[in-house]
Motif scaffolding. Structure first.
Motif, mmCIF file in Angstrom:
data_model
loop_
_atom_site.group_PDB
_atom_site.id
_atom_site.type_symbol
_atom_site.label_atom_id
_atom_site.label_comp_id
_atom_site.label_asym_id
_atom_site.label_seq_id
_atom_site.Cartn_x
_atom_site.Cartn_y
_atom_site.Cartn_z
ATOM 1 N N MET A 23 6.848 18.186 9.346
ATOM 2 C CA MET A 23 5.520 18.766 9.549
ATOM 3 C C MET A 23 4.421 17.828 9.048
ATOM 4 N N LEU A 24 4.662 17.183 7.894
ATOM 5 C CA LEU A 24 3.662 16.249 7.380
ATOM 6 C C LEU A 24 3.519 15.043 8.301
ATOM 7 N N ARG A 25 4.652 14.507 8.758
ATOM 8 C CA ARG A 25 4.588 13.376 9.681
ATOM 9 C C ARG A 25 3.853 13.747 10.955
ATOM 10 N N VAL A 58 16.697 24.922 0.552
ATOM 11 C CA VAL A 58 15.814 23.917 -0.050
ATOM 12 C C VAL A 58 15.854 22.618 0.750
ATOM 13 N N VAL A 59 17.069 22.166 1.111
ATOM 14 C CA VAL A 59 17.192 20.926 1.887
ATOM 15 C C VAL A 59 16.523 21.076 3.254
ATOM 16 N N ALA A 60 16.776 22.215 3.903
ATOM 17 C CA ALA A 60 16.152 22.447 5.208
ATOM 18 C C ALA A 60 14.631 22.502 5.084
ATOM 19 N N SER A 61 14.140 23.121 4.013
ATOM 20 C CA SER A 61 12.686 23.196 3.800
ATOM 21 C C SER A 61 12.100 21.815 3.554
ATOM 22 N N ALA A 62 12.828 20.978 2.783
ATOM 23 C CA ALA A 62 12.340 19.626 2.518
ATOM 24 C C ALA A 62 12.266 18.811 3.809
ATOM 25 N N ILE A 63 13.296 18.920 4.645
ATOM 26 C CA ILE A 63 13.288 18.193 5.924
ATOM 27 C C ILE A 63 12.175 18.712 6.824
ATOM 28 N N LEU A 64 12.049 20.025 6.895
ATOM 29 C CA LEU A 64 11.000 20.616 7.727
ATOM 30 C C LEU A 64 9.618 20.220 7.216
ATOM 31 N N LEU A 65 9.457 20.184 5.899
ATOM 32 C CA LEU A 65 8.175 19.782 5.323
ATOM 33 C C LEU A 65 7.840 18.347 5.696
ATOM 34 N N TRP A 66 8.836 17.448 5.617
ATOM 35 C CA TRP A 66 8.603 16.047 5.981
ATOM 36 C C TRP A 66 8.209 15.920 7.451
ATOM 37 N N ALA A 110 0.832 -1.200 0.000
ATOM 38 C CA ALA A 110 0.000 0.000 0.000
ATOM 39 C C ALA A 110 0.871 1.255 0.000
ATOM 40 N N ARG A 111 0.379 2.290 -0.680
ATOM 41 C CA ARG A 111 1.117 3.539 -0.738
ATOM 42 C C ARG A 111 1.005 4.283 0.586
ATOM 43 N N SER A 112 2.047 5.030 0.906
ATOM 44 C CA SER A 112 2.047 5.845 2.116
ATOM 45 C C SER A 112 1.412 7.198 1.803
ATOM 46 N N LEU A 113 0.403 7.568 2.597
ATOM 47 C CA LEU A 113 -0.245 8.862 2.400
ATOM 48 C C LEU A 113 0.733 9.994 2.674
ATOM 49 N N THR A 114 1.563 9.828 3.709
ATOM 50 C CA THR A 114 2.553 10.859 4.026
ATOM 51 C C THR A 114 3.510 11.066 2.859
ATOM 52 N N THR A 115 4.001 9.959 2.294
ATOM 53 C CA THR A 115 4.935 10.059 1.171
ATOM 54 C C THR A 115 4.267 10.676 -0.048
ATOM 55 N N ALA A 116 3.015 10.268 -0.318
ATOM 56 C CA ALA A 116 2.308 10.807 -1.485
ATOM 57 C C ALA A 116 2.104 12.313 -1.359
ATOM 58 N N VAL A 117 1.644 12.764 -0.180
ATOM 59 C CA VAL A 117 1.442 14.204 0.019
ATOM 60 C C VAL A 117 2.778 14.934 -0.017
ATOM 61 N N TYR A 118 3.794 14.323 0.596
ATOM 62 C CA TYR A 118 5.120 14.958 0.629
ATOM 63 C C TYR A 118 5.673 15.152 -0.780
ATOM 64 N N ILE A 119 5.556 14.122 -1.610
ATOM 65 C CA ILE A 119 6.082 14.225 -2.979
ATOM 66 C C ILE A 119 5.349 15.311 -3.750
ATOM 67 N N LEU A 149 6.365 18.677 -2.348
ATOM 68 C CA LEU A 149 7.762 18.944 -2.691
ATOM 69 C C LEU A 149 7.898 19.309 -4.170
ATOM 70 N N LEU A 150 7.177 18.594 -5.034
ATOM 71 C CA LEU A 150 7.207 18.933 -6.460
ATOM 72 C C LEU A 150 6.654 20.334 -6.699
ATOM 73 N N LEU A 151 5.598 20.683 -5.953
ATOM 74 C CA LEU A 151 5.048 22.028 -6.080
ATOM 75 C C LEU A 151 6.065 23.075 -5.646
ATOM 76 N N LEU A 152 6.740 22.810 -4.517
ATOM 77 C CA LEU A 152 7.745 23.760 -4.042
ATOM 78 C C LEU A 152 8.919 23.863 -5.014
ATOM 79 N N ILE A 153 9.327 22.716 -5.578
ATOM 80 C CA ILE A 153 10.424 22.743 -6.547
ATOM 81 C C ILE A 153 10.020 23.539 -7.785
#
Length: 455
Positions: free
Chosen positions: A177-179, A167-175, A3-12, A15-19
């Motif tokens: 926050m989502l978790r 960008v790296v700090a934002s990605a970690i912070l985003l993860w 099964a897909r992870s909802l956290t990973t799906a939302v994070y991706i 993250l793609l939107l932010l990129i």
């Protein structure tokens, strides 16, 4: 399929939107920075041209109006220009003739003398022409385009590292926050996963957030429907069993009365009695299965040897009639933690199945021993007979309800192993089927998890 992870799906997705937004913002910033640098460069060219004109004021005032010397700019003036603008060139034209230019200037023939901004030498230079009509002068100051690009590149290099860190700090912070934001959903999933099949109590909607309260309400509605359906099924099964038992009992009574009449051949009545007996046994087993589906285990500590002795004594008459003997060995903990009633049902079903299929004059061996699977402590109860066994290709199906190897095989209804499997499943255990190593026969092994403190 995992099964897909909802956290990973939302994070991706985020993250793609932010990129995408970062890339667009970077592109806009690049073009804005380039425009600013070019404007600053143009402004600097204007200042440089006017600075050269200011340096010529003394020479212009002393020279005749008709001609100007090549020393309009002294070596000190040229040095001052080079010090203030190392990447630029200049050329001074008097009535279309170049009388002085910097050492790194291209050939005067390709330098345009038009006033204002323009490119020349295939776009390699960006030039500004300052026209002095009263003296017939044109001062041209130019800067290489490569120097402008180098300035922009240097600027981008300076901001690239901080931006990458951001960008790296934002990605970690985003993860994180989502978790953290989805932790409540994981808590709800864990709470539901810990529930047993029989725990259909509603969830408390007050302990969940507003976003999950709607989902919790729908789950409670579903649990209520399931609980109601199980209750209706149980009521129907009980009522059906009661209604069927009454005519069967009456039929048995009349058949037994008929056997007392010598005028009626008893060999015609006995098959009728056998059918009634089988129908009664089938109803009892179906009712037992229905009750098992709604039974919650009541775990207690009890003596396993005493329980097995009780089961064997209750089947002693059937064993004698079938010409089968029991043997019992225990090499394990005497006291275990389980539901005594459910385990007794499973043992009775397996022992009865072994008696039915054991060869006449054979033995049924029961062996209890400890077993460890990794960090899990278990008690294993082996019930081995001397019957024909079960083919390996059929062992995955013999626990299905009403499944028989052959129609009428053993005279049963295909529910004995189903009852045993369901009872052990409620106890979080398993039943494994294997072959005897000392000859033909089937070995049914009950595996029950136990607290390691009892081992």
């Amino acid at each position: 399929m995992r099964a897909r992870s909802l956290t990973t799906a939302v994070y991706i997705r985020v993250l793609l939107l932010l990129i995408s937004l970062g890339t667009a913002a970077g592109g806009v910033a690049y073009f804005m920075a380039r425009a600013d640098v070019e404007r600053a460069s143009d402004h600097s060219l204007i200042l440089s041209a006017n600075m050269l004109y200011a340096l010529m004021q003394e020479e212009l005032a002393a020279a005749p109006a008709a001609s100007f010397p090549a020393t309009l700019l002294s070596s000190e003036d040229k040095l001052a220009f080079r010090t203030g603008a190392r990447s630029r060139m200049f050329a001074v034209f008097v009535h279309g003739t170049c009388i002085v230019h910097s050492e790194d200037a291209p050939s005067p023939d390709i330098i345009p003398q038009t006033p204002g901004f323009h490119y020349f030498d295939h776009g390699l230079w960006r030039a500004y022409g300052l026209e002095i009509p009263q003296h017939g002068l044109r001062i041209v100051v130019a800067e290489r385009r490569a120097d402008i690009d180098q300035t922009i590149t240097s600027f981008l290099r300076q901001i690239t590292l901080p931006l990458n860190i951001l960008v790296v700090a934002s990605a970690i912070l985003l993860w994180v926050m989502l978790r953290s934001g989805l932790a409540e959903m994981r808590r709800l999933s864990l709470q539901l996963d810990r529930r047993s099949f029989h725990d259909l109590e509603p969830l408390d909607p007050q302990v969940w957030s507003r976003e999950l309260s709607g989902l919790v309400g729908k789950l409670n509605t579903l649990l209520e429907r399931v609980r109601t359906g199980i209750q209706h099924e149980q009521m129907f099964t009980d009522a059906a069993a009661h209604q069927l038992r009454t005519p069967l009992a009456a039929l048995r009574l009349h058949a037994e009365l008929l056997t007392r009449d010598a005028a009626i051949a008893s060999n015609r009545i006995q098959p009728l009695l056998d059918c009634v007996t089988q129908a009664s046994a089938l109803i009892d087993r179906m009712l037992l299965l229905a009750r098992l589906d709604t039974t919650a285990p009541a775990m207690t500590e009890f003596d396993i040897a005493a329980l097995i002795a009780t089961v064997l004594s209750s089947h002693a008459l059937l064993a004698v009639q079938s010409g089968v003997a029991f043997s019992f060995e225990i090499h394990a903990m005497c006291r275990i933690v389980s539901d005594q009633a459910l385990l007794e049902i499973a043992l009775a079903a397996l022992v009865e199945n072994s008696i039915t299929h054991a060869a006449c004059g054979g033995a049924i061996d029961i062996h209890v021993h400890d077993l460890r699977k990794g960090a899990l402590c278990m008690v294993c109860i082996d019930i081995a007979d001397r019957g024909p066994g079960i083919p390996k290709s059929c062992r995955s199906r013999v626990f299905d309800r009403f499944y028989q190897l052959r129609e009428g095989y053993g005279g049963g209804h295909g529910l004995g192993l189903s009852i045993a499997a369901r009872a052990i499943e409620i106890l979080d255990g398993t039943i494994e089927l294997g072959d005897r190593i000392d000859g033909p026969g089937l070995v049914a092994s009950i595996l029950l998890p136990q607290p390691c403190s009892l081992a």
